[in-house]
Design a protein around this motif. Structure first.
Motif, PDB file in Angstrom:
ATOM      1  N   ASP A 122       0.828  -1.209   0.000  1.00 52.78           N
ATOM      2  CA  ASP A 122       0.000   0.000   0.000  1.00 52.78           C
ATOM      3  C   ASP A 122       0.864   1.261   0.000  1.00 52.78           C
ATOM      4  OD1 ASP A 122      -2.223  -1.675   0.045  1.00 52.78           O
ATOM      5  OD2 ASP A 122      -2.622  -1.365   2.188  1.00 52.78           O
ATOM      6  N   ALA A 123       1.933   1.263   0.799  1.00 54.63           N
ATOM      7  CA  ALA A 123       2.825   2.421   0.853  1.00 54.63           C
ATOM      8  C   ALA A 123       3.552   2.619  -0.474  1.00 54.63           C
ATOM      9  CB  ALA A 123       3.827   2.257   2.004  1.00 54.63           C
ATOM     10  N   LEU A 124       4.017   1.528  -1.057  1.00 52.69           N
ATOM     11  CA  LEU A 124       4.694   1.623  -2.351  1.00 52.69           C
ATOM     12  C   LEU A 124       3.737   2.095  -3.437  1.00 52.69           C
ATOM     13  CD1 LEU A 124       6.860  -1.625  -2.176  1.00 52.69           C
ATOM     14  CD2 LEU A 124       7.704   0.747  -2.142  1.00 52.69           C
ATOM     15  N   ARG A 125       2.500   1.649  -3.360  1.00 50.94           N
ATOM     16  CA  ARG A 125       1.504   2.078  -4.344  1.00 50.94           C
ATOM     17  C   ARG A 125       1.200   3.572  -4.186  1.00 50.94           C
ATOM     18  NH1 ARG A 125      -2.330   0.090  -8.170  1.00 50.94           N
ATOM     19  NH2 ARG A 125      -3.031   2.040  -9.071  1.00 50.94           N
ATOM     20  N   ARG A 126       1.112   4.047  -2.941  1.00 49.60           N
ATOM     21  CA  ARG A 126       0.890   5.480  -2.719  1.00 49.60           C
ATOM     22  C   ARG A 126       2.075   6.287  -3.260  1.00 49.60           C
ATOM     23  NH1 ARG A 126      -1.120   3.513   2.055  1.00 49.60           N
ATOM     24  NH2 ARG A 126       0.805   3.984   3.170  1.00 49.60           N
ATOM     25  N   ALA A 127       3.289   5.797  -3.049  1.00 44.88           N
ATOM     26  CA  ALA A 127       4.476   6.482  -3.572  1.00 44.88           C
ATOM     27  C   ALA A 127       4.439   6.499  -5.101  1.00 44.88           C
ATOM     28  CB  ALA A 127       5.754   5.792  -3.077  1.00 44.88           C
ATOM     29  N   PHE A 128       4.047   5.374  -5.693  1.00 42.17           N
ATOM     30  CA  PHE A 128       3.903   5.305  -7.146  1.00 42.17           C
ATOM     31  C   PHE A 128       2.899   6.353  -7.614  1.00 42.17           C
ATOM     32  CE2 PHE A 128       1.463   3.805 -10.791  1.00 42.17           C
ATOM     33  CZ  PHE A 128       2.455   3.520 -11.719  1.00 42.17           C
ATOM     34  N   ASP A 129       1.733   6.375  -6.991  1.00 41.12           N
ATOM     35  CA  ASP A 129       0.692   7.331  -7.379  1.00 41.12           C
ATOM     36  C   ASP A 129       1.194   8.768  -7.243  1.00 41.12           C
ATOM     37  OD1 ASP A 129      -1.029   5.215  -7.925  1.00 41.12           O
ATOM     38  OD2 ASP A 129      -2.127   5.395  -6.028  1.00 41.12           O
ATOM     39  N   ASP A 130       1.914   9.058  -6.152  1.00 43.30           N
ATOM     40  CA  ASP A 130       2.453  10.404  -5.955  1.00 43.30           C
ATOM     41  C   ASP A 130       3.466  10.763  -7.044  1.00 43.30           C
ATOM     42  OD1 ASP A 130       0.895  10.692  -3.681  1.00 43.30           O
ATOM     43  OD2 ASP A 130       2.547  10.299  -2.278  1.00 43.30           O
ATOM     44  N   ASP A 131       4.298   9.804  -7.414  1.00 43.82           N
ATOM     45  CA  ASP A 131       5.316  10.055  -8.435  1.00 43.82           C
ATOM     46  C   ASP A 131       4.711  10.187  -9.835  1.00 43.82           C
ATOM     47  OD1 ASP A 131       7.341  10.032  -6.541  1.00 43.82           O
ATOM     48  OD2 ASP A 131       7.834   7.916  -6.870  1.00 43.82           O
ATOM     49  N   VAL A 132       3.623   9.499 -10.081  1.00 43.81           N
ATOM     50  CA  VAL A 132       3.002   9.486 -11.413  1.00 43.81           C
ATOM     51  C   VAL A 132       2.057  10.683 -11.602  1.00 43.81           C
ATOM     52  CG1 VAL A 132       1.380   8.177 -12.846  1.00 43.81           C
ATOM     53  CG2 VAL A 132       3.304   7.022 -11.759  1.00 43.81           C
ATOM     54  N   ARG A 133       1.472  11.169 -10.528  1.00 40.04           N
ATOM     55  CA  ARG A 133       0.485  12.259 -10.623  1.00 40.04           C
ATOM     56  C   ARG A 133       0.984  13.452 -11.439  1.00 40.04           C
ATOM     57  NH1 ARG A 133      -1.088  12.027  -5.778  1.00 40.04           N
ATOM     58  NH2 ARG A 133      -2.835  10.690  -6.254  1.00 40.04           N
ATOM     59  N   PRO A 134       2.211  13.958 -11.231  1.00 43.02           N
ATOM     60  CA  PRO A 134       2.667  15.093 -12.055  1.00 43.02           C
ATOM     61  C   PRO A 134       2.766  14.745 -13.547  1.00 43.02           C
ATOM     62  CG  PRO A 134       4.084  14.826 -10.132  1.00 43.02           C
ATOM     63  CD  PRO A 134       3.169  13.640 -10.168  1.00 43.02           C
ATOM     64  N   ILE A 135       3.106  13.506 -13.844  1.00 43.72           N
ATOM     65  CA  ILE A 135       3.191  13.088 -15.248  1.00 43.72           C
ATOM     66  C   ILE A 135       1.800  13.083 -15.873  1.00 43.72           C
ATOM     67  CG2 ILE A 135       3.767  11.151 -16.773  1.00 43.72           C
ATOM     68  CD1 ILE A 135       6.034  10.497 -14.724  1.00 43.72           C
ATOM     69  N   LEU A 136       0.820  12.595 -15.121  1.00 40.21           N
ATOM     70  CA  LEU A 136      -0.551  12.608 -15.631  1.00 40.21           C
ATOM     71  C   LEU A 136      -1.029  14.046 -15.820  1.00 40.21           C
ATOM     72  CD1 LEU A 136      -2.128   9.730 -13.517  1.00 40.21           C
ATOM     73  CD2 LEU A 136      -1.134   9.623 -15.820  1.00 40.21           C
ATOM     74  N   GLY A 137      -0.659  14.928 -14.912  1.00 41.82           N
ATOM     75  CA  GLY A 137      -0.994  16.347 -15.057  1.00 41.82           C
ATOM     76  C   GLY A 137      -0.372  16.936 -16.309  1.00 41.82           C
ATOM     77  N   GLN A 138       0.852  16.537 -16.601  1.00 38.61           N
ATOM     78  CA  GLN A 138       1.545  17.000 -17.808  1.00 38.61           C
ATOM     79  C   GLN A 138       0.786  16.544 -19.062  1.00 38.61           C
ATOM     80  OE1 GLN A 138       5.510  15.345 -18.080  1.00 38.61           O
ATOM     81  NE2 GLN A 138       5.531  15.544 -20.292  1.00 38.61           N
ATOM     82  N   ILE A 139       0.373  15.283 -19.076  1.00 34.13           N
ATOM     83  CA  ILE A 139      -0.380  14.763 -20.228  1.00 34.13           C
ATOM     84  C   ILE A 139      -1.701  15.519 -20.364  1.00 34.13           C
ATOM     85  CG2 ILE A 139      -1.573  12.744 -21.152  1.00 34.13           C
ATOM     86  CD1 ILE A 139       0.631  11.024 -19.786  1.00 34.13           C
ATOM     87  N   MET A 140      -2.350  15.785 -19.249  1.00 35.82           N
ATOM     88  CA  MET A 140      -3.609  16.540 -19.295  1.00 35.82           C
ATOM     89  C   MET A 140      -3.382  17.921 -19.898  1.00 35.82           C
ATOM     90  SD  MET A 140      -5.372  15.629 -15.626  1.00 35.82           S
ATOM     91  CE  MET A 140      -6.699  16.800 -15.865  1.00 35.82           C
TER      92      MET A 140
END
Length: 184
Positions: A122-140
């Motif tokens: 769960d912690a690793l998944r939250r870290a993944f989500d946190d790290d990926v969120r800016p990339i998804l924002g960039q694509i948006m």
């Protein structure tokens, strides 16, 4: 008349062929809403695959430990059962009760270890989500979108607004397997 039919048939085939080729080319529709399959992004990126592999190794080790413990407990239980005929009822009851307490304690310890593995995932998944969120924002931003929705929450959409594959490629390009991210 026959020539006219052939002409119409040829036109229909040409239109149909054009339609098929248009479908094979990804079309970018302007949309303020984009769709993503977050589970597919997690399991499809090198970063997510690394996390899954690390947790799988720990889970398999835990499962092997559980099998070894179960085998040892079965042996111990069979030993107590085999000696029952030579024991007084009180001695047997004491040994059986001690065995039951041991089993409960082991089960609690093993459950805690499994909970620790799940908490780590769960912690690793939250870290993944946190790290990926800016990339998804960039694509948006690149697509002029204002909303990103999970594919599971959408009933019907045009495939062109699904950015899952683009997200996977971009995350891989920017984060690799995630070993150099802030979430680690």
């Amino acid at each position: 008349m026959r020539g006219f039919r052939a002409l119409i048939l040829g036109a229909c085939l040409a239109i149909g062929a054009g339609h098929v080729s248009a479908q094979t080319q990804p079309v970018q529709l302007p949309s303020s809403v984009l769709i993503i399959d977050t589970e597919q992004v997690f399991s499809g990126t090198a970063y997510g695959q690394r996390i899954i592999a690390e947790v799988q190794v720990k889970t398999e080790a835990q499962n092997e430990e559980n099998r070894q413990i179960a085998d040892a407990l079965i042996e111990e239980e069979q030993s107590i059962a085999a000696r029952r005929a030579t024991m007084t009822p009180e001695a047997f009851r004491a040994e059986a009760d001690a065995f039951d307490e041991k089993v409960v304690a082991i089960r609690q310890a093993q459950d805690a270890k499994e909970a620790d593995i799940q908490a780590e995932l769960d912690a690793l998944r939250r870290a993944f989500d946190d790290d990926v969120r800016p990339i998804l924002g960039q694509i948006m931003r690149e697509r002029g979108a204002t909303v990103l929705m999970g594919r599971r929450d959408v009933i019907l959409y045009f495939g062109a607004i699904d950015i899952t594959d683009i997200a996977i490629a971009t995350v891989d390009a920017q984060l690799g397997d995630g070993t150099e991210t802030s979430g680690e």
